[in-house]
Design an enzyme around this catalytic site. Sequence first.
Site: not given
Length: 486
Positions: A404, A423
């Site tokens: 992301h 992440c």
Amino acid sequence: MAQPVAGQDAAQSTIGAEIRASAGGKLRDFYGPRGYWPLWVDGNRLGAQADALLALVRTARLDGLNPKDYDPRGLERAMEDANGSHGDPRLLARADIALSKAFAELVKDMRRPSRRVKMRYLDPEVEPKDEEPADILRAAAVASSFPDYVANAEWMSPFYMKLRAARASFAKRWADLPAVAIPADVKLRPGGKGQGVSMLRRRLGLPDGSSYDKALAAKVRAFQADHGLKADGVAGAQTIEALNRGPDWYDRKLTLNLDRARLLPGPWVRHVVVDAASARLWYYSKGRQDGTMKVVAGAKESQTPMMAGMVRYATLNPYWNVPSDLVERKLAPRILDGASLSRLNYEALTDWSANARPLSQSEIDWQAVADGRQQLRVRQLPGGSNAMGKVKFMFPNDLGIYLHDTPSRDLLAKPARHFSNGCVRLEDAQRLGRWFFGKPLKPESDEPEQHVPLPQPVPVYLTYLTAAPGGDGVQFLPDVYDRDGG
């Protein structure tokens, strides 16, 4: 190798007839559909690809394999007979078949995953497959340059081949030196003398003496360069620690990381690699690296896992679902101190279902949330401060791991970038998006969570390489996640 066309050298067809008569078993599945056209022959002799294969076979110990399993002496004899035969179709056909057999076996064994390394595979497309010889040979035959494909072992990841080459030169330079322990509490400099210098000279294979002369300084600089250290010729704490580890430690580290790199595809597969150890990302297609960028990977307490999956869609204007522990430790205390949930750009929901209802701040027992007696679903709304940035790239998994964008640009400037909750935060999400989609990614409106499917799903591999090629040697990275076993 080009497929046969009208007007090509008739000798190739004669060799093909000999291959038809001699090729058996699964090799016929490769040769048959191509009219038994030879793979390794150029004109009336074997091409450079044959020599490249023999070089790989002879150095197969670098891959943890036994060169004898591929009969290098037999291959060499067959090659010499064929090239010395002035174009004898029978001998050229025999060599072509022998080379194809050895090549298919070597490729299969080089690709075979090691039991020492565990990778979680999320999709069948990325799971290791036990390929048939015909498939292995067919992929080689359609390469834009077959000699380069063999010489560079382009069925393997570039990470693997660079580390393989570095391991070979590393072993020649440092593996057989004396195992002399240097005192850890000293700092040895050019011009110095004493027992510590004498021990350092012995450790690096130099003649006995007690002087830190130019020869010793040069040897120390070479050792530092080959081990990913600052090559200043001063044996300080890091250099002495590296010297005292000894060759067995380095061999284990190199073997482990080669086995991790073995799980990655070759550059002809369109794919993304994220290395959590170095906190970098690379992407490949059509036999080359298309780009690279920094990332922020998971912290030690929230590690980025080793996994592989298929990036299937992008989400524009994403929400950020705040982990429950962060809601408990960070958000709830702020609300209890008088902060406003809406002004912080968050919203709370009744549950984790798709039909969850937003909750007003007054409906929630924030003290129970802060005490850990009640779990609460909270998400950050899209916007400039959203932790996901403007886009996230999804390869569906039950751990909630994805790639992301990020507004936290300061973390990307740090040399060690292990700060996330698992992440992967991207240095340039828009650039990666253009590579995924072939065009800029733009939301159609301000609406949150706009899902855009990729034209073609792309494999992504999250790995952990604590040894990597660097300059002329190997860079040994800190084992941040304690996965290397000492």
